[in-house]
Design an enzyme around this catalytic site. Structure first.
Site, mmCIF file in Angstrom:
data_model
loop_
_atom_site.group_PDB
_atom_site.id
_atom_site.type_symbol
_atom_site.label_atom_id
_atom_site.label_comp_id
_atom_site.label_asym_id
_atom_site.label_seq_id
_atom_site.Cartn_x
_atom_site.Cartn_y
_atom_site.Cartn_z
ATOM 1 N N ASP A 254 7.811 0.077 11.866
ATOM 2 C CA ASP A 254 6.656 0.325 10.984
ATOM 3 C C ASP A 254 5.775 1.392 11.600
ATOM 4 O O ASP A 254 6.000 1.825 12.741
ATOM 5 C CB ASP A 254 5.861 -0.975 10.714
ATOM 6 C CG ASP A 254 5.207 -0.969 9.325
ATOM 7 O OD1 ASP A 254 4.403 -0.052 9.060
ATOM 8 O OD2 ASP A 254 5.491 -1.862 8.520
ATOM 9 N N ASP A 277 6.943 6.486 12.089
ATOM 10 C CA ASP A 277 6.746 6.924 10.707
ATOM 11 C C ASP A 277 8.114 7.392 10.217
ATOM 12 O O ASP A 277 8.671 8.357 10.755
ATOM 13 C CB ASP A 277 5.714 8.068 10.689
ATOM 14 C CG ASP A 277 5.462 8.592 9.280
ATOM 15 O OD1 ASP A 277 6.301 8.335 8.383
ATOM 16 O OD2 ASP A 277 4.438 9.268 9.083
ATOM 17 N N ASN A 318 -2.941 13.060 -14.109
ATOM 18 C CA ASN A 318 -3.913 13.100 -13.007
ATOM 19 C C ASN A 318 -3.247 13.162 -11.627
ATOM 20 O O ASN A 318 -3.910 12.994 -10.611
ATOM 21 C CB ASN A 318 -4.809 11.860 -13.059
ATOM 22 C CG ASN A 318 -5.617 11.806 -14.344
ATOM 23 O OD1 ASN A 318 -6.035 12.851 -14.843
ATOM 24 N ND2 ASN A 318 -5.805 10.617 -14.887
ATOM 25 N N ASN A 368 6.985 2.736 -15.603
ATOM 26 C CA ASN A 368 5.739 1.966 -15.562
ATOM 27 C C ASN A 368 4.561 2.924 -15.625
ATOM 28 O O ASN A 368 4.499 3.873 -14.832
ATOM 29 C CB ASN A 368 5.682 1.109 -14.283
ATOM 30 C CG ASN A 368 4.654 0.015 -14.371
ATOM 31 O OD1 ASN A 368 4.218 -0.368 -15.471
ATOM 32 N ND2 ASN A 368 4.239 -0.501 -13.235
ATOM 33 N N TYR A 374 6.239 6.961 -8.264
ATOM 34 C CA TYR A 374 6.894 5.763 -7.710
ATOM 35 C C TYR A 374 8.208 5.475 -8.452
ATOM 36 O O TYR A 374 9.244 5.216 -7.834
ATOM 37 C CB TYR A 374 5.921 4.590 -7.853
ATOM 38 C CG TYR A 374 6.370 3.292 -7.235
ATOM 39 C CD1 TYR A 374 6.350 3.107 -5.862
ATOM 40 C CD2 TYR A 374 6.777 2.228 -8.036
ATOM 41 C CE1 TYR A 374 6.729 1.904 -5.303
ATOM 42 C CE2 TYR A 374 7.155 1.024 -7.494
ATOM 43 C CZ TYR A 374 7.138 0.854 -6.122
ATOM 44 O OH TYR A 374 7.520 -0.347 -5.567
#
Ligand code: NAD
Length: 468
Positions: A254, A277, A318, A368, A374
């Protein structure tokens, strides 16, 4: 505000309001390595012994399913735990009657968190047989929506020539509570590359993970190294925990900023932590170097789970270039960079007969609002595993993805309460999933016995209304 509403809904009075609004109390799902309580009943519409033979491998027995052949269906003497119908070999529309006849009595007797499992051919020849094959999918998904009390229905497609030991890990996963939030799904099981698997090195690790008094429980990942990215919290922490339960030696990866939580998790699991990372250009090399430095020069990875992911939600009108790129880099591009490094045969890389698991999302399947970046990244993960699987089959390496629906984590806690409640309720199980549900599905992919499952995207969404 959200907190107040949430407390209101979870209080006794709030639950009464929810009931008055017609929102039923969600069932408690059977989870973990637990089998149904009642007997398993089975029917083979074309007379094959695949299902009983597979159950026998698992140490389970099946009783013959009762068939509905009169005005009233025959009644089972008590609750049954699962019905498994082998519907392979059907070529004509009238033969679908056999499935109806086997399911009708069984559905009346199915226990809470019971299981309906339909086994079908992966491919059909001819128009009517192709239509019938798709009909089996429609029936199974509909049954999933009709079942109550946490019971699920799923379809397993098998390619010609599969043997019981190819299907056993899938049947065991579906029967057990590990598949609690997998509902209305279908995937394909093929014959495993057994020769490759037999000759593959099983991640020789000097010191095996202590079992902490868990002797006697199945440990399919015993002594194998599994790397989990995004492991510090949420779904990733559960993947690490369940993999460790199944005997794996886990490398928890992580961001450095999550270092404290990462170290605490790794210590508790006798795992190792790697602060990294995953978008770093040398991320793959650093994972391999960590494996060698911690587990020895001969160590290889059995599985990598690409779980780390972020959202930067905005309507596309946006969304600026930065939000766009961040999500695609973390959720998709990083995997494309890491995989080839781990697959190039280097020490600390992926072993033959290894496992690569991606984490997609139902947003990538259905789309979505507010998540174009995403959804792009998660649909990309699904595309990636499908494209990689055939190329790696010769090495016995499988590549699959889970597509979680609404799972209760810090990521989804950011969603406004009312919208969250809608997500929770709009699936066949009437609740959000738990991180452990995603973790169990991933660990079934990681199981060495799941070598026949590759190139598949399995939703862990309680049969959410959105998507396929
Ligand atoms: P989370 O935000 O709780 O945890 C994600 C973890 O990934 C964090 O610990 C974070 O530090 C780590 N991470 C982020 N960027 C990283 C990077 N560049 N390098 C290393 N680590 C990084 O998220 P979660 O809800 O546990 O989700 C886990 C995965 O499941 C994600 O890929 C997410 O997109 C996916 N998913 C979640 C849901 C859900 O309902 N929670 C639904 C569908 C898919």
């Amino acid at each position: 505000m959200a907190g107040i509403l949430e407390r209101a809904f979870s209080s006794r009075g709030g639950q009464a309001v929810a009931a008055r609004l017609g929102l039923p109390e969600p069932p408690v799902l059977r989870r973990g390595r637990t089998l149904p309580e009642g007997p398993i009943v089975a029917a083979a519409l074309a007379g094959s012994s695949l299902v009983p033979d597979t159950l026998a491998l698992l140490g389970l027995a099946a009783e013959p399913a009762l068939l509905d052949d009169g005005p009233e269906p025959p009644a089972y003497p008590g609750r049954i735990g699962a019905v498994v119908v082998d519907a392979r070999g059907l070529g004509r529309i009238e033969q679908l009657e056999g499935l109806r006849a086997a399911l009708r009595p069984a559905l009346r007797a199915l226990e809470a968190s019971g299981r309906v499992i339909v086994v079908a051919d992966a491919e059909a020849t001819g128009l009517e047989a192709s239509a019938v094959l798709q009909a089996l999918d429609g029936i199974t998904r509909t049954v999933g929506k009709e079942l109550r009390r946490g019971a699920t229905a799923n379809l397993v497609r098998v390619t010609p020539g599969v043997a019981p030991d190819d299907v056993a890990s899938t049947l065991s996963f579906l029967l057990e509570g590990r598949s609690a939030f997998v509902d209305g799904q279908s995937w394909t099981v093929s014959a495993r590359a057994a020769a490759v698997e037999a000759s593959a090195m099983a991640s020789p690790v000097a010191a095996q993970r202590p079992r902490d008094g868990r002797e006697g429980l199945p440990a399919p990942l015993d002594g194998r190294i599994v790397v989990v990215t995004g492991a510090a919290r949420g779904i990733g922490a559960q993947i690490a925990t369940v993999a460790a339960r199944d005997g794996a030696i886990v490398v928890c990866v992580d961001m450095p900023a999550a270092g404290e939580a990462l170290a605490a998790l790794a210590n508790g699991l006798h795992a190792t932590a790697l602060q990294l990372d995953i978008t770093a250009p040398d991320a793959g090399e650093r994972i391999a170097a960590h494996v060698i430095s911690r587990y020895g020069a001969g160590a290889q990875i059995h599985g990598i789970v690409h779980n780390a992911g972020i959202t930067r939600d905005k309507l596309l009108v946006n969304t600026d270039a930065q939000r766009w790129a961040q999500v695609l880099q973390v959720n998709l591009a990083a995997q494309l960079r890491i995989n080839p490094v781990l697959l190039d045969g280097r020490p600390g890389g992926l072993a033959d007969a290894g496992r690569i698991v991606g984490v997609a999302s139902t947003s990538g399947i259905a789309g979505n609002r507010g998540q174009a970046n995403y959804a792009a990244s998660k649909a990309g993960v699904a595309g990636l595993v499908r494209a990689m699987a055939p190329d790696l089959s010769g090495r016995g390496i499988t590549v699959n993805a889970v597509a979680p629906g609404f799972i209760e984590t810090d990521m989804t806690a950011k969603i406004p309460f009312v919208q969250r409640e809608v997500f929770r309720r709009t699936n066949s199980l009437g609740q959000g999933g738990q991180p452990v549900d995603v973790a169990e599905t991933i660990c079934w992919f990681l199981d060495p016995a799941s070598g026949g499952v590759s190139g598949q995207v399995v939703r862990v969404c309680g049969q959410n209304l959105v998507g396929q």
